[in-house]
Design an enzyme around this catalytic site. Structure first.
Site, PDB file in Angstrom:
ATOM      1  N   ARG A 187       0.835  -1.212   0.000  1.00 59.93           N
ATOM      2  CA  ARG A 187       0.000   0.000   0.000  1.00 59.93           C
ATOM      3  C   ARG A 187       0.863   1.253   0.000  1.00 59.93           C
ATOM      4  NH1 ARG A 187      -4.237  -2.131   3.970  1.00 59.93           N
ATOM      5  NH2 ARG A 187      -2.330  -2.954   4.895  1.00 59.93           N
TER       6      ARG A 187
ATOM      7  N   SER B 148       8.373  -4.668   6.156  1.00 61.24           N
ATOM      8  CA  SER B 148       8.062  -5.702   7.155  1.00 61.24           C
ATOM      9  C   SER B 148       8.961  -6.908   7.066  1.00 61.24           C
ATOM     10  CB  SER B 148       6.603  -6.097   6.991  1.00 61.24           C
ATOM     11  OG  SER B 148       5.810  -4.943   6.923  1.00 61.24           O
TER      12      SER B 148
ATOM     13  N   ASP C 239       6.518  -3.319  10.438  1.00 59.60           N
ATOM     14  CA  ASP C 239       5.055  -3.166  10.533  1.00 59.60           C
ATOM     15  C   ASP C 239       4.558  -3.298  11.964  1.00 59.60           C
ATOM     16  OD1 ASP C 239       4.188  -6.434   9.068  1.00 59.60           O
ATOM     17  OD2 ASP C 239       5.725  -5.822  10.499  1.00 59.60           O
TER      18      ASP C 239
HETATM   19  C1  0WK Z   1      -1.538  -4.398   7.903  1.00 64.26           C
HETATM   20  C2  0WK Z   1      -0.365  -3.436   8.134  1.00 64.26           C
HETATM   21  C3  0WK Z   1       0.863  -3.934   7.459  1.00 64.26           C
HETATM   22  C4  0WK Z   1       1.156  -5.333   7.912  1.00 64.26           C
HETATM   23  C5  0WK Z   1      -0.038  -6.197   7.658  1.00 64.26           C
HETATM   24  C6  0WK Z   1       0.206  -7.566   8.185  1.00 64.26           C
HETATM   25  O1  0WK Z   1      -0.677  -2.171   7.639  1.00 64.26           O
HETATM   26  O2  0WK Z   1       1.936  -3.106   7.725  1.00 64.26           O
HETATM   27  O3  0WK Z   1       2.290  -5.821   7.257  1.00 64.26           O
HETATM   28  O4  0WK Z   1      -1.180  -5.683   8.319  1.00 64.26           O
HETATM   29  O5  0WK Z   1      -0.872  -8.378   7.923  1.00 64.26           O
HETATM   30  P1  0WK Z   1      -1.000  -9.267   6.642  1.00 64.26           P
HETATM   31  O6  0WK Z   1      -1.392  -8.362   5.599  1.00 64.26           O
HETATM   32  O7  0WK Z   1       0.316  -9.907   6.416  1.00 64.26           O
HETATM   33  O8  0WK Z   1      -2.031 -10.247   6.949  1.00 64.26           O
HETATM   34  C1  BGC Z   2       9.021 -10.438   9.311  1.00 66.06           C
HETATM   35  C2  BGC Z   2       8.743  -9.327  10.276  1.00 66.06           C
HETATM   36  C3  BGC Z   2       7.319  -8.823  10.101  1.00 66.06           C
HETATM   37  C4  BGC Z   2       6.343  -9.972  10.160  1.00 66.06           C
HETATM   38  C5  BGC Z   2       4.925  -9.535  10.016  1.00 66.06           C
HETATM   39  C6  BGC Z   2       7.947 -11.493   9.378  1.00 66.06           C
HETATM   40  O1  BGC Z   2       8.147 -12.445   8.395  1.00 66.06           O
HETATM   41  O2  BGC Z   2      10.280 -11.017   9.585  1.00 66.06           O
HETATM   42  O3  BGC Z   2       9.635  -8.273  10.114  1.00 66.06           O
HETATM   43  O4  BGC Z   2       7.072  -7.918  11.116  1.00 66.06           O
HETATM   44  O5  BGC Z   2       6.649 -10.922   9.196  1.00 66.06           O
HETATM   45  O6  BGC Z   2       4.673  -8.987   8.813  1.00 66.06           O
END
Ligand code: 0WK
Ligand code: BGC
Ligand code: 0WK
Ligand code: BGC
Length: 923
Positions: free
Chosen positions: A514, A578, A632
């Protein structure tokens, strides 16, 4: 003549009445017994009087009765009653809630009961071996629940030392020893099969659980059999021998010992003393010896001998058999009182009896059994009234689960017991439910619950291990080898409300890339406006070269700025990246290793700000000032910190998983300074990369790792995060199908394809209402034709995998929370955890399970879980705002400094580096 005979008979009758009168208890007597029992219950619970209390009140480490979620296959042993049984128990839950059992009874010869402990446990193991053979189960390592019907001092659900033998047992080298250990050693000695002994329970506890499975009001277990005993659910706050005040625990009263401190000498008769002196454990179990099947027959025999000796019975003729201890069995009482078969029984004992004799014998039996039932009734009245008062109620309904041959076979025992309870505890409506299946079923249910409890203990252990890794990561000596890298973020505080400005935020690394414009302004109060756009991160980009990746990021940023019409502006950028990065300052951040789906080359070890600046420069169509790189988790903590000043932990449970928290600077060896705090990015995803979690990793976890982009790395993440949970379930389904347990062994190519079963499928299958339909749809889309049973099993497997994830993350979060609590030195921690991530947000039960387990693992904390509504970018903007303010302040300060000339004394200039810098700090 008639008068002389009648007078003699009347005199005899009076003598008999006098004798039996001593065994007849008045309602006052019974009230006193109830009151004394109550006193002993309390004394047994309290630390200061426990050791001298005659009713031992032994903790069972069973915290709740069954709730219908128990399931699985278990082995159970039932030792200590009339029969020794080995059982296999299959428990189903949900709509097919049921328990099916199969058991075999084995004899325990007297010479084994009274031989050595080794012989006894070898005998038990031999019976198990025979049973496993018979059932064809020698190669399955089943969890086992051990009903051991003797007083055991437990320190855990699977740890219990025998206090003293009772009933007919007297094996040597057992008292004071852990019965689970003795069984484990005997199994080892035999070296033929292996079992996982998960729980040891008293038969009263097993009985309560068996009945509670059908009737949730059942919170008391009573055994009126060879022995006599009761257990019940007591409030933890009243059990001073066990830590903790929350909830309940089942207490095994061991009321058989009541009176060992002479508190019921007023109602014990010389017959009771006879029986006691002739028993295997003189002076012990006095109440039991007045109430249980092992002794009632013997009491009757003592009375018959006494009456005979006094010429009041059998014409004063005592036969040899009648002189034999234990020859008058308690079952005779039941038979005599039920079937009036007095003469037949007396004949067996070589006794010729007259009609009068039969009447007297029946009377004696009735008196002895009546007293026993009344005494148990008085004891039970004390227990139910205690429970009622525990709950501050005037009236209470409760159920007692009962077992035992005396209760089951004696014609009047149960009725008299119930009447006595009603009379002595009128405010309690007590229902007695006979246990149909014995305590074996209960033991299996406890094993099922215990396996969950074991989970708790395992989680506590994981929490400790993780805590240690936190320390290793923070300490410069151990950091290089620590798996949890504890990366400094240079974020020193959460937002304080003074932030403002117009920023760009990039959010890369989660399930969506994003780009956002974040405007932080101060009208009346601080507000944040955000506009965002999601951009693709195609596989060929994230698996390609680093240059292409950052070119792609720069291109998307260019596109976004175009659309926002700000290409001419040089805005400050906060970059949520992240992945694990070693930062030297807010905007200098070196990628340690890629995780999740990313594997772009030429980036690991590089400063990602430099790489992005290079890509932007290469384009030349806009400029940006990358002020901050944040993980993140940090962005999430800052976003939530904007709304809740108490937020000092940030967690992601999404594609990947990770946590950060505010650590004391004095503990962070890798960063200069001791004042204040800094946010640490733990990178807990790598927990266990040194093999520390091998004991809980499964073959499925190993298969996932082998098939991943980064084998041997992020082992914890691969057990818990959204990128892997779906795949874990798929591997389990394939295995169970191959073994014929599922889908009639049929497997489609789709189900064999990696990544086909996604974590979002797990979330939808676990939806309570439509979950099973979803399972059918999803499996259908993979070409499978699952039966209704298959769908239930698939739903169960999803639950196990996601529940494990929530539990494990609760353990690592528990490690952080307990460290924060220690850092602050407060008895209770009050804090907020900012949280984000698709697994946490989408899964129907995940959040509840996580919260619940955290509360159990860190009871002395009040934790608020705050879901980050707007993602980590708002947080990234906050960090950028702080960085911007600091930089601006620094610039103005430097300007100021340039204006002010300070004289630096010579001795300082030629003094140590220290003196120079201290001098510098005053500037
Ligand atoms: C939303 C946050 C972003 C993070 C994500 C983690 O804005 O920074 O990396 O959540 O959740 P995912 O999208 O991996 O399920
Ligand atoms: C990364 C982290 C991150 C997490 C959640 C992991 O794989 O090593 O830096 O915070 O994923 O997105
Ligand atoms: C059946 C239970 C067992 C218990 C027994 C007590 O399964 O655990 O010990 O009842 O009754 P008894 O056999 O001593 O009469
Ligand atoms: C034991 C108890 C047991 C009871 C019933 C007593 O002798 O001490 O542990 O519950 O018998 O079997």
């Amino acid at each position: 003549m008639v008068t002389a005979v009648a007078q003699r008979l009347a005199a005899q009758r009076r003598e008999i009445n006098d004798t039996l009168a001593r065994l007849s208890l008045s309602s006052e007597n019974l009230q006193q017994v109830k009151d004394k029992m109550r006193v002993e219950l309390e004394r047994g619970l309290r630390k200061d009087s426990h050791s001298t209390a005659s009713v031992k009140m032994l903790p069972s480490f069973v915290y709740r009765t069954p709730n219908g979620t128990e399931r699985g296959k278990y082995l159970a042993l039932d030792l200590g009653g009339t029969n020794f049984r080995v059982l296999v128990v299959k428990i189903r839950s949900g709509i097919r809630k049921s328990v099916r059992m199969y058991n075999k009874i084995y004899a325990i010869p007297l010479e084994i009961m009274q031989g050595t402990g080794e012989e006894l446990f070898d005998h038990i193991v031999q019976c198990i071996s025979d049973f496993l053979d018979y059932m064809g189960m020698k190669n399955t390592r089943l969890p086992l629940g051990f009903t051991f019907s003797f007083p055991c001092r437990q320190t855990g659900i699977d740890k219990g030392s025998l206090v003293s033998w009772t009933k007919g047992f007297k094996a040597t080298d057992c008292e004071g020893n852990d019965v689970v250990e003795m069984l484990r050693e005997a199994i080892k000695r035999r070296n033929e099969f292996d079992l996982d002994i998960v729980a040891v329970v008293n038969d009263t506890v097993g009985t309560m659980m068996t009945c509670a499975y059908e009737d949730p009001k059942c919170e008391i277990g009573l055994i009126a059999g060879t022995g006599s005993n009761v257990c019940y659910m007591e409030e933890m706050r009243n059990i001073e021998m066990v830590e903790g005040d929350e909830g309940q625990m089942c207490v095994n009263t061991e009321w058989g010992g009541f009176g060992e401190n002479d508190c019921i000498e007023d109602i014990r008769t010389r017959f009771d003393r006879e029986v006691d002196e002739g028993s295997l454990n003189n002076g012990k179990q006095r109440f039991e010896k007045m109430t249980s099947g092992m002794y009632l027959g013997e009491i009757v025999r003592q009375i018959l001998i006494d009456l005979t000796r006094r010429g009041l019975l059998f014409r004063g003729h005592i036969t040899e058999p009648l002189k034999t201890r234990g020859i008058f069995e308690t079952k005779f009482l039941s038979q005599i009182e039920r079937y009036r078969v007095v003469r037949a029984i007396l004949q067996q004992l070589g006794l010729d009896s007259t009609c009068d004799d039969s009447i007297i014998v029946k009377e004696v039996c009735g008196t002895v059994s009546r007293r026993a039932a009344q005494l148990c009734g008085a004891g039970m009245a004390a227990i139910v009234d205690k429970i009622r008062e525990n709950r501050g109620r005037n009236q209470m309904n409760i159920t007692v689960g009962v077992d035992g041959t005396l209760y089951k076979l004696h014609p009047h025992f149960s009725r008299i017991l119930k009447d006595t309870v009603k009379a002595l505890a009128p405010q309690c409506d007590v229902e007695f439910v006979l246990s149909e299946d014995g305590s074996g079923k209960g033991a299996a249910l406890i094993t099922a619950v215990a396996q969950k409890q074991v989970t708790l203990r395992t989680l506590m252990d994981i929490m400790k291990r993780f805590r240690r890794e936190l320390g290793n990561g923070l300490c410069s000596d151990t950091n290089p080898t620590a798996t949890v890298k504890m990366l400094p973020t240079f974020v020193r505080s959460i937002p304080d409300g003074s932030e403002k400005g117009d920023f760009i935020a990039l959010d890369l690394g989660g399930s969506a890339f994003r780009i956002l414009r974040v405007k932080v302004s101060h009208e009346k109060k601080q507000t944040v406006q955000m506009e965002s756009q999601i951009y693709d991160t195609p596989e060929d980009i994230i698996h390609g070269s680093g240059t292409r990746l950052f070119d792609h990021v720069a291109e998307c940023l260019g596109d976004f700025m175009e659309k926002q019409n700000i290409k001419d502006k040089k805005l400050s950028v906060g970059f949520t990246f992240s992945f694990p990065c070693a930062q030297t300052k807010l905007n200098e951040s070196y990628l340690l290793t890629w995780t999740k789906r990313f594997k772009a080359s030429g980036v690991e070890g590089m400063d990602i700000v430099t790489l992005l600046n290079k890509a932007i420069k290469k384009r030349g169509d806009y400029d940006a000032d990358i002020m901050a790189v944040v993980n993140d988790t940090v962005g999430t903590m800052m976003t939530c910190g904007f709304d809740d000043q108490r937020c000092e932990v940030g967690i992601i449970i999404g594609t990947g998983t990770n946590a950060c928290y505010m650590e004391e600077l004095r503990h962070i060896d890798l960063v200069e300074g001791d004042e204040g705090r800094m946010c640490i990015n733990t990178e807990w995803g790598a927990f266990g990369d040194d093999g520390m979690l091998e004991d809980i990793r499964t073959e499925f976890d190993r298969e996932i790792d082998r098939g991943s982009l980064n084998p041997g790395k992020q082992l914890f993440e691969k057990m818990v995060s959204g990128m892997y949970i779906g795949e874990l379930v798929r591997l389990i389904l394939v295995k169970m199908a191959k073994e014929g347990f599922l889908f009639e062994g049929r497997i489609t190519p789709e189900l064999l394809t990696k990544g086909k079963f996604e974590t979002k499928h797990v979330s939808s299958i676990e939806k309570s209402k439509e979950g099973l339909t979803k399972a059918k749809d999803i499996l259908g889309r993979l070409g499978m034709e699952p039966s209704a049973d298959d769908c239930i099993a698939v739903q169960h497997i999803c639950t196990i995998v996601s529940h494990r994830s929530a539990n494990l993350i609760a353990a690592t979060l528990g490690g952080i929370l307990s460290r924060l609590k220690d850092n602050k030195g407060n008895p209770r921690l009050r804090t907020t955890v900012g949280i984000d991530g698709s697994l946490y947000k989408m899964h129907p039960q995940y959040a509840r399970r996580l919260h619940k387990t955290v509360r159990r693992l860190v009871p002395e904390s009040d934790v608020r879980f705050l879901l980050s509504e707007s993602g980590s970018s708002k947080g990234a903007a906050m960090v950028t705002a702080v960085a911007y303010r600091l930089a601006d302040h620094g610039k103005r300060r430097t300007v100021e400094m340039h204006n002010k000339i300070y004289a630096i004394p010579m001795e300082v200039m030629q003094g140590t580096g220290e003196e120079v810098s201290t001098f510098g700090s005053f500037l």
